[in-house]
Design a protein around this motif. Structure first.
Motif, PDB file in Angstrom:
ATOM      1  N   LEU A  10      36.638   5.899  69.770  1.00  0.00           N
ATOM      2  CA  LEU A  10      36.401   5.849  67.953  1.00  0.00           C
ATOM      3  C   LEU A  10      35.172   6.113  68.130  1.00  0.00           C
ATOM      4  O   LEU A  10      34.257   6.291  67.350  1.00  0.00           O
ATOM      5  N   LEU A  82      33.204  11.226  61.618  1.00  0.00           N
ATOM      6  CA  LEU A  82      34.509  12.035  62.317  1.00  0.00           C
ATOM      7  C   LEU A  82      34.330  13.423  61.508  1.00  0.00           C
ATOM      8  O   LEU A  82      34.675  14.290  61.653  1.00  0.00           O
ATOM      9  N   ARG A  85      31.498  14.543  55.819  1.00  0.00           N
ATOM     10  CA  ARG A  85      31.957  14.018  54.158  1.00  0.00           C
ATOM     11  C   ARG A  85      31.660  12.662  53.619  1.00  0.00           C
ATOM     12  O   ARG A  85      32.248  11.885  54.794  1.00  0.00           O
ATOM     13  N   TRP A  90      41.399   4.840  52.786  1.00  0.00           N
ATOM     14  CA  TRP A  90      40.753   4.818  54.066  1.00  0.00           C
ATOM     15  C   TRP A  90      40.535   5.954  54.140  1.00  0.00           C
ATOM     16  O   TRP A  90      40.647   6.501  55.471  1.00  0.00           O
ATOM     17  N   ASP A  91      40.913   7.128  53.564  1.00  0.00           N
ATOM     18  CA  ASP A  91      40.574   8.561  54.078  1.00  0.00           C
ATOM     19  C   ASP A  91      39.331   8.613  54.292  1.00  0.00           C
ATOM     20  O   ASP A  91      39.285  10.664  54.522  1.00  0.00           O
ATOM     21  N   SER A  92      38.819   8.212  53.768  1.00  0.00           N
ATOM     22  CA  SER A  92      37.296   8.196  54.374  1.00  0.00           C
ATOM     23  C   SER A  92      36.519   8.824  56.319  1.00  0.00           C
ATOM     24  O   SER A  92      37.548   8.205  56.605  1.00  0.00           O
ATOM     25  N   PRO A  93      36.431   9.692  56.122  1.00  0.00           N
ATOM     26  CA  PRO A  93      36.157   9.560  57.684  1.00  0.00           C
ATOM     27  C   PRO A  93      34.553   9.267  57.592  1.00  0.00           C
ATOM     28  O   PRO A  93      34.460   9.157  59.460  1.00  0.00           O
ATOM     29  N   LEU A  95      32.654   5.727  59.477  1.00  0.00           N
ATOM     30  CA  LEU A  95      33.085   4.478  60.267  1.00  0.00           C
ATOM     31  C   LEU A  95      31.912   4.316  60.820  1.00  0.00           C
ATOM     32  O   LEU A  95      30.438   4.150  60.622  1.00  0.00           O
ATOM     33  N   TRP A  96      31.998   2.505  60.626  1.00  0.00           N
ATOM     34  CA  TRP A  96      31.022   1.963  60.980  1.00  0.00           C
ATOM     35  C   TRP A  96      30.968   0.750  61.872  1.00  0.00           C
ATOM     36  O   TRP A  96      31.676   0.264  62.116  1.00  0.00           O
ATOM     37  N   ALA A 115      34.012  -1.542  61.033  1.00  0.00           N
ATOM     38  CA  ALA A 115      34.866  -1.609  59.987  1.00  0.00           C
ATOM     39  C   ALA A 115      35.092   0.381  59.742  1.00  0.00           C
ATOM     40  O   ALA A 115      34.610   1.120  59.621  1.00  0.00           O
ATOM     41  N   ARG A 116      35.665   0.244  58.543  1.00  0.00           N
ATOM     42  CA  ARG A 116      36.111   1.585  57.905  1.00  0.00           C
ATOM     43  C   ARG A 116      35.658   2.203  57.032  1.00  0.00           C
ATOM     44  O   ARG A 116      35.242   0.667  55.798  1.00  0.00           O
ATOM     45  N   ILE A 119      36.487   1.789  51.687  1.00  0.00           N
ATOM     46  CA  ILE A 119      36.705   0.563  50.944  1.00  0.00           C
ATOM     47  C   ILE A 119      36.417  -0.305  50.854  1.00  0.00           C
ATOM     48  O   ILE A 119      36.622  -1.138  49.844  1.00  0.00           O
ATOM     49  N   GLY A 120      34.604  -0.327  50.792  1.00  0.00           N
ATOM     50  CA  GLY A 120      33.794  -1.373  50.625  1.00  0.00           C
ATOM     51  C   GLY A 120      34.095  -2.720  51.465  1.00  0.00           C
ATOM     52  O   GLY A 120      32.660  -2.732  51.522  1.00  0.00           O
TER      53      GLY A 120
END
Lengths: 345, 216, 795
Positions: A10, A82, A85, A90-93, A95-96, A115-116, A119-120
């Motif tokens: 990750l 990842l 864009r 959840w589809d956002s690439p 990552l935090w 966090a992803r 999703i906020g």
């Protein structure tokens, strides 16, 4: 593949930063690349740059308690993409990863959040400024006036920051070269924060005052293939002058530094101008790291010894590194922060 | 004629020579015959054929004029139940039954159980104190006394005794042997005694020697 | 010297191959059933563990919506931003496969696929078409999703793990979460749950997963069978070893007279036995694997149908399992031979070399004392014992005590028969049977244990079945069950039902904590359905009226037993609401406690909870019509409407599977016992010639003797069955009233199944007679010379 390995995967981009990961330099498919002719725009550039592979909002602070005890704190939000864009859900690439730490002369508290995007749960807005992951925030009406919080099972802090000077652009108008081969990032800082607030430690709450330094950096291919890690210094002298300098360790070391006058005027120092040498080493987390350095900048008459407040300031996070407050003695007095990466066990 | 053997031959499976070869023999009612011979001469085999315990290969074995040779096993078993009584050297008794039950067993099988006779036999053989005991609780001599009582209780016409005292010491053997002869004589049955004791054989009226499957 | 002694020792087995076969086969069969059952249990447990690990059950607290509804995804973010380190889970069914959506970034370490065979890529897992982690067979069963299937052998059976985003997409549940896993480490600044998300409640981690608790009773049955089979096997081995020692006394004496040290002798015999144990263990483990492989599909089907527990239908060869199989075989040999070795060690050099088989006949008094002691212990434990361990000790004491009581009781019965026998042959028949008891006692005890286990376990399983079906009848009193997706649809259902004149029973429930336990609180409308159908285990008079007047609550048996909430005890349902228990109802197959309130009280207390599920009382002939109307007018899908008949049919089919397994184990244990009997009779056959020869010589034909032998075996089988029945019923009672209560918190009534017992008894007779058939046939063919030999040879 175990869960641990999953986390490592990750953090591939971060890992690349810390370890000089070989593949990253050539595999920047579709990501934007830093350009020397880019003119940074504020407040827009305080926000995220999802088309770049990695980015961070990195704040360190040197503080003192009511009894004069020195403290350090760190608050970092990493962004790792990842794919180049943004996206909702959840589809956002994107990552935090958040790292927070408080260092005292005797203890070093560390914690981490993941966090992803989309999703906020974590993100950054440029204006009004807000950077957050879970309940940790760095936010305010603008970048000069911020509230900073973080929490962990064993510590927390809640401090206010007020900038007393201008933003500082490193390198060439914020285009910071990282190797002779031309790897670079966009890099600016706000090193002039005054800080007050409260640290919550296992011993109890401690009111603190001090100074803080925010680094902002984003890139897509930060290191050359032969580079294994770096030693990074942010030093604030009692004179009001400041010095940011780093050494990228590789087959040939590459250095870069910025002299920041008390009024915010900068002098970019090219490779070789900034000289450091380890003076003593310390064993921590199974590795040996230099925790006392001689730092020379002959151009400005700087010949100081930089010594860790707590040599055990090891960040035992998914991507481990050393990060902690330092005390400065010699030609100049003061305090600062030291970061060391790429010291494998 | 109580017993009549004609040209009886017997060969055990796997044996080279016959154990009995063309034996002929007659026995009258009340007659007592001692059959002697060395080990392996065929004495016991002859006795077994006579008692319907085993079958002859050829020849005729007739008791009271009835030929045994064509009889099937149930027929021979019936003969053993009623007409013939056999006393072996040892292990005559049924271990799981009491002495009293052992004595009565064969007579009851034959349907000729006479409690009075059984009681008299037990008394004559000195078994009155042991009637409730089990065979393994008796001495060898006592066990053979029980076997004698058991054999005589159904009043057989022919008593076959195969070394009945062979496992006993001399004094006991003499007592038991004397009792057996006395009681058999009282019933008027015929007796064939197989023994290699010359001393005991000499006490009976008639003697035959078996040698290599032949009577001499 | 060692070699010479060994060859002398092993020579015995060469000359007596039957004994060798008995020893090896007995041990191998016992080990096979034991290890087969263990393999099944291990497979099931591994499956539960995999499921529990993947789903975060067991070790982590969970947050769920109080009304059981999905949690909006936004609430997850709200919780995270309030300092709760929680991780979302979404579950659902896709083409029969259990879908589990997780967020790898926030999941506590250890949640999710523990290992995959390769090809995993975080980027691909989180974004784009996605990746699905599952076992190979599950991957094959998945419908085409567009995601890449990655083989992950340690994922629970029939479970597919994927990113929660993909799960939401595949299940059509965008923005929904079923539950949140609460990380054990929470930040110190976390705000209370009630102030952030009032509709959510946190439940404590469960000691074991719900599934594991539920299925424990099933595995307990299997284990009981396995253990009994092994004990039966040990009886066989004990017999075979005892016989071998008896027959080798002469040789041991000779060898010692020739100067072989006793210590070396014993060491070599022990080594010889260990080797035999190892060989038998290997065979047993292989057989056990075959047994487990054959039974596992049925077991898996049973567990899935009964408890919703997914168990892999494929067997994995686990080292721990086969090693323990070998260990128990060797250990069993050691136990079985300890006595024989001990007596050998103490045997004086000049002791009689006579076989002592009949000496056993005189051990009767000792057996009786031991048996009475054990049975008294069992009674004591049943009366005064507490806890599961006491329950098991009681079972053990009962079984062993019962087994030890068998020889004295058989002797008594046979003596009784003998006293009443008329004919001499009959008298001898009884007497001889009595004589045979010591020699056959081990085999008969094995038969007794096998039959006892069969009676006990089948009574328990059948009682459970009857109770459960009765329980389904009361619980599934409504003819049709419908589920709404939201409150609006729920309103439509009620409206449509009312126009059809159909009685609607809303099913209102919330999750809560009562007496420190996770419980479900239900609101029940006062309706004849409950009064007519529900049978309470215990209740105050006019309980339904009292419940309608909101004077108290009903609790299920689990809550009553675990939290001690007896009739009249107060139950704190919520702050400010405490009501006494009015009645206790049976609630089988449910691991958690339940409280039933009057629905008015429920609605007042939990105003936010609306009923989404309803039971409809319809004339059975109108079910299809009402279904169609609900489909057209309330927009219900077919899958949202289940009729009572199909639920019951499903439950019954599940029980049939259970019976397949139970029956198979019944037959296998009986077969082992029958084998024990056969081996005992074969070895006894030689030793019995002195018993038979005089009877034969006195005029009972061999054929009759053989027939009597058959009859005798059947008689012994029948007498053993007669004793097994009460013992088995006691076992069933102990399982129902002691072990089940301690283990699962419920007790169900015991039913009797005379026809089953009769069939079982017949089976035992057949087994005994079959075992006696071959020895009897050999006897009927025995050459007279062999019988006559008895009278001649010194033995």
């Amino acid at each position: 593949m175990n869960a641990r390995l999953f986390v490592l995967l990750l953090l591939l981009p971060f890992q690349a930063m810390a370890q000089g990961f070989a593949g990253l330099g050539t595999d920047a498919a579709g990501f934007s690349q830093p350009r020397s002719d880019t003119v940074l725009q504020f407040p827009a550039d305080h926000g995220a740059h999802p088309d770049y592979r990695i980015e961070w909002w990195y704040l360190t602070a040197n503080m003192t308690g009511p009894d004069g005890t020195p403290y350090g704190l760190q608050w970092t939000l990493f962004r790792s993409a990842l794919a180049p864009r943004d996206g909702q859900g959840w589809d956002s690439p994107q990552l935090w990863m958040g790292h927070a730490a408080v260092t005292t002369p005797d203890a070093h508290h560390v914690t981490e959040r993941l966090a992803r995007g989309g999703i906020g749960q974590a993100g950054v807005n440029a204006a009004p400024f807000s950077a957050w992951i879970d309940d940790w925030v760095m936010e305010g009406p603008d970048i000069n006036t911020l509230r900073l919080t973080a929490s962990a099972p064993d510590f927390a802090y809640d401090v206010s920051l007020n900038a007393k000077g201008p933003l500082v652009l490193h390198g060439q108008n914020g285009y910071s070269v990282k190797s002779a081969a031309g790897q670079a990032s966009h890099y600016y800082s706000q090193p002039f924060y005054k800080l007050y607030g409260t640290l919550t430690l296992p011993e109890g709450d401690v009111p603190v005052t001090g100074t803080a330094w925010l680094d902002r950096e984003w890139s897509s291919q930060p290191l050359a293939q032969d580079q294994t890690g770096w030693d990074w210094f942010s030093l604030s002298f009692d004179s009001g002058d400041k010095l940011m300098g780093f050494v990228l360790r590789g087959s040939k070391d590459y250095t870069s530094a910025t002299w920041i006058g008390a009024d915010g005027t900068t002098i970019a120092l090219l490779d070789g101008a900034f000289v450091v040498a380890p003076l003593s080493h310390h064993r921590v987390a199974g590795r040996t790291l230099p925790v006392e350095w001689q730092v020379l900048l002959p151009e400005k008459g700087v010949d100081v010894v930089v010594k860790a407040l707590n040599p055990d300031a090891w960040m035992a996070t998914s991507v481990p590194y050393w990060e902690g407050p330092v005390m400065i003695s010699g030609s100049h007095k003061g305090a600062g922060y030291l970061e060391m990466t790429g010291y494998d066990d | 004629m109580l017993l009549s053997l004609r040209d009886v031959t017997k060969t055990y499976p796997g044996a080279e020579a016959p154990v009995l070869s063309r034996i002929s023999l007659d026995l009258q009612a009340g007659e007592m015959l001692a059959l002697t011979g060395e080990s392996g001469s065929g004495k016991s085999t002859l006795l077994h054929l006579t008692g319907g315990l085993d079958t002859a290969d050829t020849g005729v074995v007739a008791i009271d004029g009835i030929d045994l040779t064509p009889l099937d096993e149930p027929g021979r078993a019936a003969l053993r139940r009623g007409t013939v009584g056999v006393i072996f050297q040892q292990f005559n008794l049924i271990p799981s039954l009491t002495v009293a039950a052992n004595i009565a067993f064969q007579a009851r099988l034959a349907g000729r159980h006479d409690p009075g006779l059984a009681q008299r036999l037990a008394a004559r053989l000195g078994l009155n104190d042991h009637l409730a005991k089990y065979p393994e609780q008796l001495s060898g001599g006592q066990q053979q006394r029980v076997a004698i009582a058991r054999t005589l209780a159904p009043q057989p016409k022919l008593v076959l005794a195969d070394e009945p005292t062979g496992n006993l010491d001399e004094a006991t053997a003499d007592t038991v042997f004397a009792l057996m002869c006395e009681l058999v004589a009282e019933t008027g049955a015929g007796l064939i005694l197989v023994t290699h004791s010359e001393r005991l054989a000499a006490r009976l009226g008639r003697r035959l020697l078996l040698h290599a499957g032949q009577l001499t | 010297m060692t070699r010479t002694i060994l060859s002398a020792l092993l020579g015995h087995w060469r000359r007596n191959p039957l004994h060798l076969i008995t020893l090896l086969a007995g041990l191998a069969l016992g080990t096979a059933l034991w290890s087969g059952v263990q393999a099944i249990n291990a497979e099931a447990r591994a499956s539960y563990d995999a499921a529990a690990t993947a789903l975060g059950e067991g070790s982590y607290a969970q947050i769920v919506a109080q009304d059981g509804a999905p949690i909006p995804q936004q609430n997850y973010v709200v919780l995270r931003r309030a300092g709760w380190t929680v991780s979302p889970v979404l579950e659902g069914d896709l083409g029969g496969v259990r879908i589990v959506g997780i967020d790898l970034l926030t999941a506590p370490r250890g949640i999710g696929p523990v290992s995959v065979d390769g090809g995993a890529d975080l980027g691909a897992f989180l974004t784009g078409g996605g990746q699905i982690f599952a076992r190979a067979d599950t991957v094959a069963n998945l419908p085409d999703t567009g995601a890449v299937g990655i083989i992950a052998p340690h994922v629970a059976p029939n479970t597919a793990i994927m990113d929660i985003g993909l799960a939401q997409r595949l299940l059509g549940r965008a923005g929904q979460i079923d539950r949140l896993i609460v990380s054990p480490e929470q930040p110190i600044t976390r705000r209370p749950l009630a102030t952030i998300a009032p509709g959510l409640i946190e439940t404590a981690p469960q000691d074991s997963s719900d599934v594991a608790r539920l299925t424990d009773s099933f595995h307990l049955n299997l284990t009981a069978f396995g253990l009994l089979s092994f004990v039966v096997g040990l009886f066989i081995v004990h017999g075979a070893i005892g016989l071998a020692f008896e027959q080798r006394r002469q040789m041991v004496r000779t060898l010692r007279a020739l100067g072989v040290p006793l210590g070396r002798m014993i060491l070599l015999i022990a080594a010889e036995l260990a080797m035999l144990g190892l060989i038998a263990g290997l065979v047993g483990v292989a057989l056990g694997y075959a047994v487990a492989a054959a039974l596992l599909p049925d077991v898996a089907a049973t567990l899935r149908g009964l408890y919703g527990a997914d168990v892999s239908g494929q067997l994995t060869l686990r080292p721990a399992w086969w090693l323990s199989g070998l260990a128990i075989a060797v250990g069993g040999t050691a136990v079985a031979s300890a006595g024989a070795l001990w007596s050998l060690a103490r045997m004086p050099l000049l002791a009689s070399a006579q076989p002592r088989a009949w000496v056993m006949a005189r051990q009767g008094a000792g057996l009786t004392i031991a048996s009475v002691g054990l049975l008294l212990l069992a009674v004591g434990l049943a009366v005064w014992g507490h806890g599961l361990i006491a329950g098991f000790v009681m079972l053990g004491a009962l079984l062993v005590g019962g087994a030890l009581a068998l020889p004295p009781l058989l002797t008594l019965a046979l003596r009784w028969g003998e006293a009443r026998a008329r004919s001499p042959v009959a008298q001898w028949f009884w007497a001889d049977a009595r004589q045979q008891v010591p020699g056959l006692s081990l085999a008969l005890m094995a038969l007794l244990l096998a039959m006892t286990a069969n009676v006990g376990v089948s009574t328990m399983v059948s009682s459970f079945r009857l109770t459960f079906i009765g329980f389904l009848d009361q619980r599934l009193a409504s003819e049709l069950y419908v589920s709404a997706t939201d409150a609006a649809q729920a309103d439509r259902i009620v409206a449509v039902a009312e126009t059809q004149g159909v009685a609607v029973l809303p099913i209102l429930s919330v999750n809560a904590q009562v007496a420190g336990q996770k419980v479900e609180i239900y609101g029940a409308r006062d309706h004849a359905t409950y009064r007519d159908n529900w049978h309470l285990l215990r209740a105050v008079p006019d309980v339904w009226d009292a419940l309608a007047r909101a004077e108290g609550v009903l609790v299920n048996e689990q809550l009553y037993r675990r939290a001690g909430r007896d009739l009249g005890t107060m139950v704190a349902i919520a702050p400010g609401l405490e009501l006494p228990v009015l009645g206790i109802y049976g609630d089988y197959g449910n691991p958690v406690g339940q409280v039933i309130l009057n629905d008015a009280v429920f609605t007042r207390q939990f105003p936010g909870v609306t009923a989404l599920r309803f039971g409809l009382r319809i004339d059975p002939s109108q079910i299809d019509g009402v279904r169609a109307i609900l489909r057209d007018q309330a927009g219900l899908t077919d899958s949202a409407m289940v009729d009572q008949a199909s639920i019951k049919a499903l439950s019954l089919s599940v029980f049939e599977r259970t019976f397949t397994v139970t029956t198979a184990l019944n037959i296998l244990t009986l077969a082992v016992a029958g084998f024990a009997m056969l081996m005992s009779l074969l070895t006894l056959a030689e030793m019995r010639l002195p018993q038979l020869a005089p009877v034969w010589a006195l005029g009972v034909p061999r054929r009759n003797l053989a027939a009597l032998d058959l009859l005798r075996a059947a008689l012994l089988g029948a007498l053993t069955s007669a004793l097994a029945l009460p013992l088995g019923l006691t076992l069933a009672w102990a399982l129902l009233a002691v072990v089940n209560v301690e283990a699962f918190g419920w007790r169900f009534p015991m039913y009797l199944f005379p026809l089953d017992y009769l069939r079982l008894g017949a089976l035992a007779l057949v087994a005994a007679a079959l075992a006696a058939l071959w020895p009897a046939w050999r006897l009927s063919r025995m050459p007279p010379v062999q019988l006559l030999g008895v009278f001649r040879h010194e033995r």
